[in-house]
Motif scaffolding. Structure first.
Motif: not given
Lengths: 351, 351
Positions: A297-298, B259-267
């Motif tokens: 996170m940032y 983005v095809a995944s929330d985990i990636l989208a968070v990044g």
DNA sequence: CCCTATCTTGATAGCGCTAACGATCGACGG
DNA sequence: CCGTCGATCGTTAGCGCTATCAAGATAGGG
């Protein structure tokens, strides 16, 4: 298959049994059994014959029958409060170790309810699992009695080294970790340090972390201000956000919060942003567990690494060792073992 | 127990068996068995006697023996790629449904490797589980053959409705979901819409989502620019951040990323912040799955809800239904069932 | 009042495998 | 050349439960 009519039984294509393999290989069942479980005790030519027959039949051993005959099921149980951070990595660690030993994992989820834990323990004992890993603390008397009585290898995880445990345990320094977080915040010049944690009922981890926070204050000569502490309703980010909101209502001048869970801490950081507070300038935040998001996170989150995955690995390894020694364990007689993984403060941007 | 010396066998305090209960109650074993498994078929006085004896002995049924005798183990297996978002909620849903039926869950993790999946399927068939839930797509031929041969009830989860499946399936509209995300971004006035997804090898979910993105572009009359697409190395937030970094190097003028995944989208969102880009003003972001963090983060994440927990519930329910009908299933004969959970666009702050 | 239908209960026979021990055989020392 | 030992393989006897069917009890209909 093409329908041949139902006037006669469809000639059930029964799965091949060990006897079928034995007949095809021209050996006895025991030789097949040994070829599978202890190839070293079978001569080379026999082994070759058996292996050929195994391939030809596509035989799948029946581990239920095997389990009954040998009273070893090659299954261990994991009982966890929730399938979520930071327990998922512990589970991952366990499955990784177990896979290598052809053991399987059955899963139980307690939702932090001791009675559900009891029901799960009962169910797993009924299944004659070769070991149970559960979370330290919050057991019913009946749970303890059943486990004692049965003699299954048992490992408690996520204990604090000071916690009293049943038998074996893998622990991490929860209390020292929280104290170190406070020390760190003090070293950064923070003087008004709040605390946010989860409910402490049935949760010795949260209890230990709260105590560590108090230790830290005490050590620094700071008074404990109960109004500077807040309990989150559950382990969700939003609960962390809400807890911070409540805390700031009472104590708007806090310059740091020690949060006893990364999930909550993430919510705290987001809520701070929402209120226009800069982390860490206006409010320093420390978390607990070193979940994936803490790093990603940032601003990234300062946290205490609880070695979640390693804990799972160690727990599984300890269970396998006990199980390998041939099953039942006399809890009174066996020297209990404790594996202390310590803790580590991980400095990041949020403080 | 106090050590009595080891000169004689410690008189193993064998766990009580059904026979012991029967003797104490003065009935036959079958009556005890029935009292446990079908109380309705036993008369009231008998039932009372048995129940008293059960309490007195603290009897725990041996489900291994039961499983062998009845060829039903009361265990179902879940085989998942990873223990993480968004699969953890699916697992949670499964355990919740199974608990109510006294079934247990054994867990297998494939790390997206079809050969590990094959090994797990083999192991679970060996254990004679009453059902297997696995993720659609990416099976080896051998896996399919074994499952077909064995006739275990099977459910594939996380399929796209258009996916070809083996038998039963619970699916969500992955492709339509991605198309809707693009539509939404278009409606918000975005014209340069990039895409970030995970590797598509052995992952039909990512394949379907990519296709949905392309559908969306096509529909809007926008050209597909391969340089505006990026593949993340794994499903970690950091991988999403790195993917955005690479993407912006090539196409700095993107005004949106699907983005095809929330985990990636968070990044992706964190990386955008890190670069001083305002989300959504400078860059709109949509995710996939509706993981917990999508709702909790700031800015909160627009995403496509894949009903992860409901999927687990449905999968478990379908397995129980098949298993309840008495086990083995002829994959050729049974009409396959498909449960389509659809999808839902969840509008939040990131777009 | 007998015979059949229904409900309970019990006796028997495995489920598919392994533990335990016995049999066999070649090797080897005395 | 015989006894002994170790290595290998087979035979026997369950592991603890449930499916199955038979036996007894009860009820109901003709």
């Amino acid at each position: 298959m093409p329908a041949t009519g139902t006037d006669t039984l469809p000639a059930a294509p029964m799965a091949p049994r060990m006897e079928d393999v034995a007949r095809l290989a021209g050996v006895s069942m025991m030789t097949v059994s040994r070829a599978l479980r202890a190839p070293g005790t079978v001569s080379a030519p026999m082994l070759a014959k058996v292996r050929a027959a195994l391939r030809q039949t596509g035989y799948l051993p029946n581990l239920v029958a095997s389990g009954l005959a040998s009273s070893r099921t090659q299954v261990v149980a994991a009982i966890i409060p929730l399938i979520s951070q930071p327990f998922a990595p512990t589970l991952q660690g366990m499955t990784d170790v177990l896979r290598a030993s052809a053991y399987q994992l059955v899963l139980g989820v307690t939702h932090y309810d001791p009675r559900q834990e009891e029901a799960l323990v009962r169910a797993f004992l009924s299944r004659r699992v070769d070991g149970i890993a559960l979370f330290a603390g919050g057991h019913t008397e009946e749970t303890v009695a059943m486990v004692r009585q049965s003699g299954v290898p048992l490992v408690e995880m996520w204990a604090d080294p000071a916690t009293e445990v049943l038998v074996d345990s893998v622990c991490v320094s929860q209390r020292l970790g929280a104290r170190e977080a406070v020390r760190h915040l003090r070293a950064r010049g923070r003087r008004r340090i709040g605390f946010i944690g989860g409910a402490t009922a049935n949760n010795i981890r949260q209890q230990a972390r709260l105590r560590g926070y108090l230790d830290g204050l005490d050590e620094a000569g700071l008074p404990d201000d109960p109004a500077a502490r807040e309990v989150a309703g559950c382990f969700l980010m939003e609960a962390g956000a809400e807890a911070l909101a409540r805390l700031l209502t009472r104590r708007p001048d806090l310059d740091a919060v020690c949060v006893a869970s990364d999930i909550l801490a993430v919510g705290v950081v987001f809520e701070a942003h929402r209120r226009g507070l800069i982390v860490p300038d206006d409010l320093a935040v420390t978390g607990f567990d070193d979940a994936e998001i803490a790093r990603a996170m940032y601003p990234s989150l300062t946290t205490i690494d609880m070695k979640a995955e390693e804990m799972g690995r160690q727990a599984a390894a300890m269970l396998l060792e006990r199980a390998g020694q041939g099953g039942r364990v006399d809890l009174a007689a066996m020297p209990s073992r404790r594996c202390d993984l310590g803790h580590a403060l991980i400095l990041r941007e949020s403080s």
